[in-house]
Design an enzyme around this catalytic site. Structure first.
Site, mmCIF file in Angstrom:
data_model
loop_
_atom_site.group_PDB
_atom_site.id
_atom_site.type_symbol
_atom_site.label_atom_id
_atom_site.label_comp_id
_atom_site.label_asym_id
_atom_site.label_seq_id
_atom_site.Cartn_x
_atom_site.Cartn_y
_atom_site.Cartn_z
ATOM 1 N N LYS A 213 0.832 -1.215 0.000
ATOM 2 C CA LYS A 213 0.000 0.000 0.000
ATOM 3 C C LYS A 213 0.866 1.265 0.000
ATOM 4 C CE LYS A 213 -3.129 3.037 0.605
ATOM 5 N NZ LYS A 213 -4.130 3.407 -0.359
ATOM 6 N N CYS A 267 -2.769 11.177 0.939
ATOM 7 C CA CYS A 267 -2.137 9.867 0.778
ATOM 8 C C CYS A 267 -0.750 9.984 0.186
ATOM 9 C CB CYS A 267 -3.002 8.997 -0.129
ATOM 10 S SG CYS A 267 -4.741 9.109 0.287
HETATM 11 N N1 SAJ Z 1 -0.677 14.882 -9.381
HETATM 12 C C1 SAJ Z 1 0.261 15.547 -10.168
HETATM 13 N N2 SAJ Z 1 0.596 15.011 -11.386
HETATM 14 C C2 SAJ Z 1 0.036 13.848 -11.824
HETATM 15 C C3 SAJ Z 1 -0.905 13.165 -11.010
HETATM 16 C C4 SAJ Z 1 -1.239 13.717 -9.786
HETATM 17 O O1 SAJ Z 1 0.788 16.611 -9.826
HETATM 18 O O2 SAJ Z 1 0.383 13.429 -12.931
HETATM 19 C C5 SAJ Z 1 -1.053 15.449 -8.084
HETATM 20 C C6 SAJ Z 1 -2.522 15.815 -8.004
HETATM 21 O O3 SAJ Z 1 -2.768 17.071 -8.563
HETATM 22 C C7 SAJ Z 1 -2.769 15.777 -6.507
HETATM 23 C C8 SAJ Z 1 -1.856 14.649 -6.033
HETATM 24 O O4 SAJ Z 1 -0.925 14.454 -7.067
HETATM 25 O O5 SAJ Z 1 -2.364 16.986 -5.903
HETATM 26 C C9 SAJ Z 1 -2.560 13.345 -5.692
HETATM 27 O O6 SAJ Z 1 -3.588 13.054 -6.603
HETATM 28 P P1 SAJ Z 1 -3.899 11.581 -7.196
HETATM 29 O O7 SAJ Z 1 -5.106 11.667 -8.035
HETATM 30 O O8 SAJ Z 1 -2.688 11.043 -7.846
HETATM 31 O O9 SAJ Z 1 -4.132 10.674 -5.907
HETATM 32 P P2 SAJ Z 1 -5.092 10.692 -4.589
HETATM 33 O O10 SAJ Z 1 -4.287 11.247 -3.456
HETATM 34 O O11 SAJ Z 1 -6.413 11.295 -4.867
HETATM 35 O O12 SAJ Z 1 -5.302 9.115 -4.369
HETATM 36 C C10 SAJ Z 1 -4.169 8.249 -4.203
HETATM 37 C C11 SAJ Z 1 -4.311 7.083 -5.189
HETATM 38 N N3 SAJ Z 1 -3.037 6.369 -5.299
HETATM 39 C C12 SAJ Z 1 -2.487 6.068 -6.485
HETATM 40 O O13 SAJ Z 1 -2.965 6.387 -7.558
HETATM 41 C C13 SAJ Z 1 -1.212 5.272 -6.448
HETATM 42 C C14 SAJ Z 1 -5.412 6.139 -4.714
HETATM 43 O O14 SAJ Z 1 -5.476 4.986 -5.532
HETATM 44 C C15 SAJ Z 1 -5.155 5.720 -3.256
HETATM 45 O O15 SAJ Z 1 -6.159 4.859 -2.759
HETATM 46 C C16 SAJ Z 1 -5.165 6.980 -2.412
HETATM 47 O O16 SAJ Z 1 -4.079 7.812 -2.871
HETATM 48 C C17 SAJ Z 1 -5.015 6.559 -0.963
HETATM 49 O O17 SAJ Z 1 -6.016 6.600 -0.225
HETATM 50 O O18 SAJ Z 1 -3.937 6.111 -0.572
#
Ligand code: SAJ
Length: 444
Positions: A213, A267
């Site tokens: 995880k 996360c």
């Molecule tokens: N982000 C970027 N560039 C990208 C992708 C994301 O800057 O290319 C930024 C987003 O803008 C945001 C942050 O990263 O600020 C996180 O966003 P996210 O959509 O990647 O993830 P979360 O935090 O909404 O959800 C994550 C997910 N983990 C993964 O994709 C590996 C989700 O599957 C998990 O269940 C969740 O964390 C968790 O609860 O751990």
């Protein structure tokens, strides 16, 4: 088939509440437990306290048919699913006190045959620590210690891995890892989750499931840091990072993520610290990714500052405040961090637009930030900063940006401008799908 009839879910937050609803929809008698009385009352009225598509209807239905009931303290059940927060402390150490408190709360009502599953994102070793605590509190029952030894109570780790905004779908369809503290614990956990999981279930040891995880989110953090580092390189070399990434990603084995103003949410920016804390000497890459991503808001502010003219009051429009596109969640948002840093300057007025909320959070209101819609923010601005690529911002008329200085942290306008329609010579494989933008003859 599982002999489990009732499930008590401890913690009715972003993960616990959807999990309650899904178990209830599969016929279990579900007891949702939360220390927050307001949440308990709300759920018992068939309402929800979080924003998540389709969850409201499902909770309402499950409460109405009596399958889901909420309480402020644990009630006896055949299985306990713990979905409480595991934050980090100020000095970035994991805080598992909520998990241990949940274990203390269920210990008195455990009985022979019960299953306890920890779902919260946890540092490696937490499931075993919870098991130890339970066995200390209930010396009259046996708990799994060594694999293959049967026990009175079964204990496992099985993390959620769902994307906020798509929780119900991902809860059902994602694969899941299950780390039982004994073989029988894993088997019983797999039987419980197969009631609703359509993805595959993979059985491993608890410690591996815990690290899996954490690894998923650390992987994403490192990859976003790579994109952010590339953005800095492109800035130094006066190249368009969005174009460079788009072209590099056309390699069949390259998939670079997108740069932005930083990494928010609860996360990805937190979980790598659980690994770093456990193995500080073995994680230079993860540590450096964390540094790169948490410095991003500062570099966005430096870019904005380089556009300011001295000796004149200027207006900065900040578009988007949430931590990612198309949600209303402002917590741990790098966009909010940028606005906060900017508000420390005396020579600027800041107007902010966030189409998914009705007002500004108090911490920004207190700093004199003005809340408005995107168009009037742009209208007043000398500098327009795009912080979140919400779908509404796609419809901003480029004419309205004429004469404004732009800082586009998401590539919405910059990339559009770089994507020249005649820069692509379509290959044969795409030609059948849609008319080519340009034929080979014309290109020659
Ligand atoms: N982000 C970027 N560039 C990208 C992708 C994301 O800057 O290319 C930024 C987003 O803008 C945001 C942050 O990263 O600020 C996180 O966003 P996210 O959509 O990647 O993830 P979360 O935090 O909404 O959800 C994550 C997910 N983990 C993964 O994709 C590996 C989700 O599957 C998990 O269940 C969740 O964390 C968790 O609860 O751990």
């Amino acid at each position: 088939m599982s002999d489990i009839r009732s499930v008590s879910v401890i913690g009715m937050g972003y993960i616990g509440l959807p999990t309650c609803a899904i178990f209830a929809s599969r016929g279990f008698d579900v007891i949702g437990v939360d220390i927050n009385e307001a949440v308990v009352e709300k759920v018992n009225r068939g309402e929800i306290h979080i924003v998540e598509p389709d969850l409201d209807g499902l909770v309402q239905k499950m409460v109405a048919n009596g399958k889901l009931k909420a309480f402020s303290s644990p009630q006896p059940a055949d299985a306990y699913v713990i979905a409480v927060p595991t934050p980090i402390t100020e000095d970035r150490k994991p805080d598992i006190s909520y998990v241990l408190a949940a274990a203390r709360a269920i210990a008195p009502i455990l009985k022979k045959g019960d299953l306890v599953v920890l779902e919260s994102t946890s540092p490696v070793g937490t499931t075993r620590a919870m098991n130890r605590l339970l066995s200390e509190l209930r010396p009259d029952l046996t708990f799994p210690e060594a694999a293959d030894k049967d026990s009175d109570v079964y204990v496992s780790y099985s993390p959620e891995r769902v994307l906020p905004g798509n929780v119900l779908n991902e809860l059902i369809n994602n694969d899941r890892s299950i780390g039982g503290l004994s073989r029988r614990s894993s088997e019983r956990t797999a039987a419980l989750y197969s009631s609703f999981v359509a993805g595959d279930l993979f059985i491993t040891v608890a410690e591996a499931a815990e690290l899996v995880k954490l690894t998923e989110n650390a992987f994403r953090d490192v990859n976003i840091a790579f994109a952010n580092e590339l953005a800095a390189v492109c800035q130094d070399l006066s190249l368009n990072v969005w174009e460079v990434i788009d072209l590099a990603n056309r390699h069949p084995r390259v998939n670079i993520l997108q740069p932005g103003p930083g990494v928010g949410g609860h996360c990805i920016a937190v979980d790598p610290y659980f690994i770093i804390d456990a193995a500080p000497d073995s994680t230079p890459l993860m540590q450096s990714a964390r540094r790169i991503n948490s410095n991003r808001p500062h570099s966005v502010v430096r870019d904005i500052e380089s556009l300011l003219e001295s000796g004149r009051q200027q207006t900065i429009a900040c578009l988007g405040l949430s931590f990612k596109p198309n949600i209303d969640d402002l917590r741990e948002s790098p966009a909010v961090e940028v606005v906060k840093l900017l508000s420390e300057r005396k020579d600027t007025k800041i107007v902010a637009a966030e189409p998914n909320t009705r007002s500004l959070p108090k911490e920004l209101e207190d700093r004199g930030i003005v809340f408005t819609d995107a168009l009037s923010a742009i209208d007043q601005a000398d500098i327009v900063v795009l912080l979140v690529d919400h779908r509404q911002f796609n419809f901003i008329d480029p004419e309205s940006l004429k004469g404004k200085k732009l800082v586009d942290t998401r590539g919405l306008w910059t990339w559009r401008k770089a994507r020249k329609p005649d820069a692509r010579i379509e290959g044969k494989k795409n030609k059948s799908k849609q008319p080519a933008l340009m034929t080979m003859e014309k290109a020659a």
